[in-house]
Design an enzyme around this catalytic site. Sequence first.
Site, PDB file in Angstrom:
ATOM      1  CB  SER A  21      -5.584   2.550   5.445  1.00  0.00           C
ATOM      2  OG  SER A  21      -5.919   3.850   5.815  1.00  0.00           O
ATOM      3  CE  LYS A  63      -2.723   7.549  -1.341  1.00  0.00           C
ATOM      4  NZ  LYS A  63      -2.876   7.074   0.045  1.00  0.00           N
ATOM      5  CG  ASP A  78      -2.048   0.936   1.165  1.00  0.00           C
ATOM      6  OD1 ASP A  78      -2.102   1.714   0.195  1.00  0.00           O
ATOM      7  OD2 ASP A  78      -2.891   0.920   2.082  1.00  0.00           O
ATOM      8  CG  ASP A  79      -0.250   4.811   0.036  1.00  0.00           C
ATOM      9  OD1 ASP A  79      -1.062   4.315  -0.755  1.00  0.00           O
ATOM     10  OD2 ASP A  79      -0.557   5.718   0.834  1.00  0.00           O
ATOM     11  CG  HIS A 117      -2.115   3.935   3.648  1.00  0.00           C
ATOM     12  ND1 HIS A 117      -2.543   4.756   4.666  1.00  0.00           N
ATOM     13  CD2 HIS A 117      -2.836   4.287   2.553  1.00  0.00           C
ATOM     14  CE1 HIS A 117      -3.486   5.559   4.197  1.00  0.00           C
ATOM     15  NE2 HIS A 117      -3.676   5.307   2.922  1.00  0.00           N
ATOM     16  CG  ASP A 165      -2.409   0.935  -3.080  1.00  0.00           C
ATOM     17  OD1 ASP A 165      -1.219   1.261  -2.867  1.00  0.00           O
ATOM     18  OD2 ASP A 165      -3.355   1.353  -2.386  1.00  0.00           O
ATOM     19  CG  ASN A 166      -1.645   4.418  -4.170  1.00  0.00           C
ATOM     20  OD1 ASN A 166      -2.659   3.866  -3.751  1.00  0.00           O
ATOM     21  ND2 ASN A 166      -0.772   5.014  -3.381  1.00  0.00           N
ATOM     22  CE  LYS A 206      -6.189   0.494   1.969  1.00  0.00           C
ATOM     23  NZ  LYS A 206      -5.303   1.666   1.890  1.00  0.00           N
ATOM     24  CG  HIS A 234      -9.829   1.406   1.112  1.00  0.00           C
ATOM     25  ND1 HIS A 234      -8.790   2.291   1.090  1.00  0.00           N
ATOM     26  CD2 HIS A 234     -10.926   2.127   1.457  1.00  0.00           C
ATOM     27  CE1 HIS A 234      -9.208   3.487   1.419  1.00  0.00           C
ATOM     28  NE2 HIS A 234     -10.506   3.416   1.645  1.00  0.00           N
ATOM     29  NE  ARG A 259      -5.941  -0.932  -1.742  1.00  0.00           N
ATOM     30  CZ  ARG A 259      -5.014  -1.579  -1.031  1.00  0.00           C
ATOM     31  NH1 ARG A 259      -5.255  -2.796  -0.599  1.00  0.00           N
ATOM     32  NH2 ARG A 259      -3.876  -0.988  -0.726  1.00  0.00           N
ATOM     33  CB  CYS A 308      -6.287   3.007  -1.393  1.00  0.00           C
ATOM     34  SG  CYS A 308      -4.831   3.676  -0.568  1.00  0.00           S
TER      35      CYS A 308
HETATM   36 MG    MG Z   1      -2.609   3.056  -1.454  1.00  0.00          MG
END
Ligand code: MG
Length: 526
Positions: free
Chosen positions: A158, A310, A37-38, A237, A289-290, A131, A133, A81, A77
Amino acid sequence: MTKHRCLSQCLLWILFPPSFVYTLSTNHPNVVIFYADDLGYGDIEPYGHPTSSTPNLRRLAADGLVLTQFYSAAAVCSPSRAALLTGRYQMRSGIYPGIINVKRPGGLPLNEVTIAEMLKPEGYKSAAIGKWHLGLGNNSMYLPPSHGFDVSLGLPASPAQCRCSICFYPNVTCHSAPCHSDEYTPCALFNGTKIVEQPVDLLTLDEKYVAEGRHFIRENVKSETPFFLYYASHHTHQPQYAGKETSGTSLRGRFGDSLAALDWEVGQIYQELEENGILDDTFFVFSSDNGPSLSLNTFGGNAGPMKCGKGTTYEGGMRVPAIIHWPGRITPGRSFEFSSTLDILPTIASITKAKLPAVTLDGYDMSPFLFDGMHSVRESFFYYPPNVNTEYKSYAVRYKQYKAVFYTQGSRLSNRMNKDVDCRGSTQRTYHNPPMMFDLEQDPSENYNLSTKHSPEKDIVEMIIQMRADFDARMVFAQSETRKPKDDSLMPCCNRGCIPFPSCCHCIGNTSWKTPTLLDSDEKGF
Ligand code: MG
């Protein structure tokens, strides 16, 4: 490998030639998607970060294929996903604009077909860990059990969308502001649709996830059932957190500790596959994811040579690390082939012989370059911003090595004080006519605009303008799921009706559910 497993494996090898066993086993390989994540393009060792400690990812990369031109479908996010699990741009499923807040009743529509649902008719069991989301909704209607997952353990969003207090072992409070907000209930851990711990203990959360993931793998090996494990880590994240194993271990400070925790999770899942002798029969994808949340300064990630991070449609927002691992099937090394998270679902369909969902898909089968030494089928990619709408649609288009940029906009997630003014949240949407043009193979940092009246690339620009007009005209936007009116009563609470809400939701130990533990669930421990 246990003695029992070794005996049965050896017997199989004696009875059948290895090539025959291989053919049988690869009809339904296991699938693991490990989603960070991130995590930015420049954050991990295989992508050159000088002080990150990620030995497990280094090993995965050494035995796998490191993709250098791989894109997430979105720069934040929830939409990324949705795109990963459906193989479709997020607008088609309504996961736009922005992300899903747990207080809003929307979620990934139940008629969308996820990878888990696609694999079910082929006899696969699926688990979603970490996660989610993609919505909570009334009566937990959007959680993983509604989307084809047989097993699930995780948080609906998150930890930044709930109250938290201790993030680093033994007793260091969380760094980021949302964690201290009185606006949210304490973080709730869901097993299926039931809350089993609230507030969640972040210092032991990864252990619970890993134990559940390892248990899931082991049980399916025992029953000879092919499986799909979707492991979506919270790292890296905000809020960064780390338990006993990795807290205080990194040269890279608190972010590095959290990243080391991510790496530990990868290593644990890898170890379970290895101990069960199924690495050769598992298609393992690692990605993010990003891009990195640059607004957090040293508590955020690193985009390497990519511009911004991001929340933006610059390369730093959407080009992400990706490692594909399948010993015996994929030749280790680096690949410059162009691909996306949108391509994961069609690729899994191809290798499992599962039937593709009967909907418009935006992905391409990656098999030609993963397995056959050919080029990627993908030639284009459309960059949609987090605030996408039917008026502006795609901000940029990549065609082969060229990126034509029609709109640029900064993001607060890329730091309001970023040294590069283009990245700042205060930098408003700007239209570029003619579009800016970059050769990403020569200039991945988007420094040198090639678009001039007399540019030799002028014909390519014209072609991309037409390509964008055609694609955007055909893009169907479903009703937005992310902007439905907020309702505080939707926030997860194990003892609903308690006061003072929302801080009163506490249920530690008030459940019959028991997570497998790392020590007692493994036959010999580790
Ligand atoms: Mg993310």
